[in-house]
Design a protein around this motif. Sequence first.
Motif, PDB file in Angstrom:
ATOM      1  N   THR A   3      27.112 -23.476 -36.319  1.00  0.00           N
ATOM      2  CA  THR A   3      25.836 -23.986 -36.795  1.00  0.00           C
ATOM      3  C   THR A   3      25.412 -23.159 -37.964  1.00  0.00           C
ATOM      4  N   THR A   4      24.629 -23.754 -38.849  1.00  0.00           N
ATOM      5  CA  THR A   4      24.219 -23.049 -40.065  1.00  0.00           C
ATOM      6  C   THR A   4      22.718 -23.149 -40.223  1.00  0.00           C
ATOM      7  N   ASP A   5      22.038 -22.020 -40.409  1.00  0.00           N
ATOM      8  CA  ASP A   5      20.614 -21.991 -40.718  1.00  0.00           C
ATOM      9  C   ASP A   5      20.469 -21.785 -42.205  1.00  0.00           C
ATOM     10  N   GLY A   6      19.816 -22.702 -42.901  1.00  0.00           N
ATOM     11  CA  GLY A   6      19.660 -22.572 -44.356  1.00  0.00           C
ATOM     12  C   GLY A   6      20.435 -23.679 -45.051  1.00  0.00           C
ATOM     13  N   PHE A   7      20.609 -23.543 -46.349  1.00  0.00           N
ATOM     14  CA  PHE A   7      21.294 -24.526 -47.170  1.00  0.00           C
ATOM     15  C   PHE A   7      22.534 -23.895 -47.739  1.00  0.00           C
ATOM     16  N   HIS A   8      23.534 -24.725 -47.986  1.00  0.00           N
ATOM     17  CA  HIS A   8      24.783 -24.229 -48.553  1.00  0.00           C
ATOM     18  C   HIS A   8      25.092 -25.029 -49.804  1.00  0.00           C
ATOM     19  N   GLU A  70      11.607 -12.754 -39.291  1.00  0.00           N
ATOM     20  CA  GLU A  70      10.485 -11.873 -39.601  1.00  0.00           C
ATOM     21  C   GLU A  70      10.807 -10.890 -40.721  1.00  0.00           C
ATOM     22  N   GLN A  71      12.054 -10.437 -40.815  1.00  0.00           N
ATOM     23  CA  GLN A  71      12.371  -9.363 -41.755  1.00  0.00           C
ATOM     24  C   GLN A  71      12.890  -9.849 -43.101  1.00  0.00           C
ATOM     25  N   ILE A  72      13.578 -10.981 -43.121  1.00  0.00           N
ATOM     26  CA  ILE A  72      14.194 -11.406 -44.377  1.00  0.00           C
ATOM     27  C   ILE A  72      13.824 -12.828 -44.762  1.00  0.00           C
ATOM     28  N   GLY A  73      13.055 -13.522 -43.887  1.00  0.00           N
ATOM     29  CA  GLY A  73      12.594 -14.862 -44.225  1.00  0.00           C
ATOM     30  C   GLY A  73      13.578 -15.967 -43.936  1.00  0.00           C
ATOM     31  N   LEU A  74      14.423 -15.786 -42.940  1.00  0.00           N
ATOM     32  CA  LEU A  74      15.353 -16.842 -42.553  1.00  0.00           C
ATOM     33  C   LEU A  74      14.565 -18.092 -42.148  1.00  0.00           C
ATOM     34  N   GLY A  75      14.951 -19.235 -42.699  1.00  0.00           N
ATOM     35  CA  GLY A  75      14.243 -20.478 -42.419  1.00  0.00           C
ATOM     36  C   GLY A  75      13.128 -20.764 -43.401  1.00  0.00           C
ATOM     37  N   ASP A  79      17.700 -19.731 -49.500  1.00  0.00           N
ATOM     38  CA  ASP A  79      18.996 -19.156 -49.846  1.00  0.00           C
ATOM     39  C   ASP A  79      19.504 -18.165 -48.815  1.00  0.00           C
ATOM     40  N   ILE A  80      18.717 -17.873 -47.782  1.00  0.00           N
ATOM     41  CA  ILE A  80      19.179 -16.988 -46.711  1.00  0.00           C
ATOM     42  C   ILE A  80      19.916 -17.835 -45.680  1.00  0.00           C
ATOM     43  N   VAL A  81      21.176 -17.513 -45.435  1.00  0.00           N
ATOM     44  CA  VAL A  81      22.031 -18.335 -44.582  1.00  0.00           C
ATOM     45  C   VAL A  81      22.500 -17.527 -43.383  1.00  0.00           C
ATOM     46  N   TYR A  96      24.194 -14.067 -45.024  1.00  0.00           N
ATOM     47  CA  TYR A  96      24.391 -13.749 -46.439  1.00  0.00           C
ATOM     48  C   TYR A  96      23.374 -14.508 -47.280  1.00  0.00           C
ATOM     49  N   VAL A  97      23.318 -14.150 -48.558  1.00  0.00           N
ATOM     50  CA  VAL A  97      22.456 -14.844 -49.503  1.00  0.00           C
ATOM     51  C   VAL A  97      23.309 -15.854 -50.250  1.00  0.00           C
ATOM     52  N   ASN A  98      22.936 -17.110 -50.139  1.00  0.00           N
ATOM     53  CA  ASN A  98      23.708 -18.173 -50.778  1.00  0.00           C
ATOM     54  C   ASN A  98      23.701 -17.994 -52.292  1.00  0.00           C
TER      55      ASN A  98
END
Length: 540
Positions: A3-8, A70-75, A79-81, A96-98
């Motif tokens: 599964t992938t959270d974010g955009f690729h 909370e720490q890096i803004g996932l979601g 660009d945070i994947v 990683y950062v896309n």
Amino acid sequence: MSTTDGFHHNHPPDGEMPPDGVLAGQAGQAGEKEKADSATDQTLSPEEKRYKEQQAIPKTLPELKRVLEEQIGLGTSFDIVKHEMVFAGKPSAFVYVNGMVKDDILTDIIMRLSYLADGALRHQPVQTMIEQYIPHIQVSKASSMNDVISRVLVGNAALFVENEDTAITLDVRTYPIRSITEPDTERVVRGAKDGFVETLLTNIMLIRRRLKDPRMKFELVEVGKRSKTNVCIAYVNDIADMDLVESVRDKVKGVTIDGIPLADKQLEEIILGKNWNPYPLVRYSERPDVVAAHMLEGHVVLMVDTSPTAIILPATFFHHCQHAEEYRHTPFIGTYLRWVRYIGIWASLFLLPLWFLMVMNPELKPAGLEFLGPQEEGKLPLLLQFVIVEIGVDMMRMAAVHTPQPIAVAMGLVAAILIGDIAVKTGLFVNEVILYMAVASIGMFATPSYELGLANRIVRLALLVLAAAFKVPGLIIGATLWVIMLALQRSYNSPFLWPFIPFHLKGLISLIIRKPVQWDIERPSITKAYDSTRQPRKSN
């Protein structure tokens, strides 16, 4: 399962970046960041605050997701994947950062881990992956979330394995990079046509191609509690004065600003502190051969990631008057070019004030130069004419910078031919004002250092005003104060007017004459080099 959270998306072309750099001191920077975010923390629930401050590596993937949110803004940050997979029966997640990682390398690593049989990671999975199964060179472990996030934000990929208190970081970063071209402000007819770019590792490679000395050092320091910019301190260990190196290192490490997005210029102002001094106390260069030559003389070089310019220090007034072109010809021609450059710099400073003084005081004209001065007076006072033309030249220069290249040539022709010619014909300006202003501008543009040329322009205006107000005494006093001001300046405890003040005969000879290479036995004393000899003296 994956599964992938974010955009690729497709990643930008491959570029290069320096290694992780110095991560020491990040705990203190994190503390300052938490203090700055205290107002925001008051709006968080106890659970959100706990995840935001958590430093331990989460042992479950759902907990990892909450910590990253909370720490890096996932979601929130697109660009945070976070990419979840199962390797050898172990639930794992890549973060990683896309756009900042190399697709092909990360894909190869995922394919290699996907072929692992169940049970292959039964004992010490993190260590086993690093030592046996990850086909990559730059792999390391991280034991805190602060360490992991710092590396991810510079382009690394992080691999979390469920029920493990250590994460794996993979240096698979890539940045868009422009091609290596000759710097526009330091062109040469003959010689290397390569120049620095905005990627630090590429710039270091260009220097190492010229200096393969194992004693050459490149120290990396992280600056900015938010920007976390990599700053490189470069020097040759057994040549450079270590007191100078230590002083530069301490000042760079002592920078406490939130970030330096404008790179080298912000760093220079912070570590030197000479904010209102118009003269540059460091030398800038975008040429790797120039930087390498200065390092062999004992200078220390600062390079900032995202900047194509290197800072060379210490630097005197006459360092700013040198150009690589002088060393690409024979010593005789090099000396001639050097003197032509000196004449241009002198003209950019004193030609206009002297001409103005002789025009306003005809008794000062030397014999044979009685023709100097306008035959007809313009409708504006001479001083006002010079001030308007000075401002006009600056406006043309700024317009040329901000104008597309195909239009800039036409704009220059319009400004030079139409505006200048019409201004003279209408009687606003006299011909000689335009002529001498053009000569002074050519001298300014012939100055190798752009910063020195601009500073000399300010001094020229001041001398012109003093000559108009106080005549001969004004010009003499102004020139004297200018010399005293320069003599009092120091570039990292080095006199700015060396070798004139203090007087140094060998340095003065090297300044006047471009000596042949085989005569260049010793390094300049201004750098206080530990190894002062460049080559052995030849016995007769």
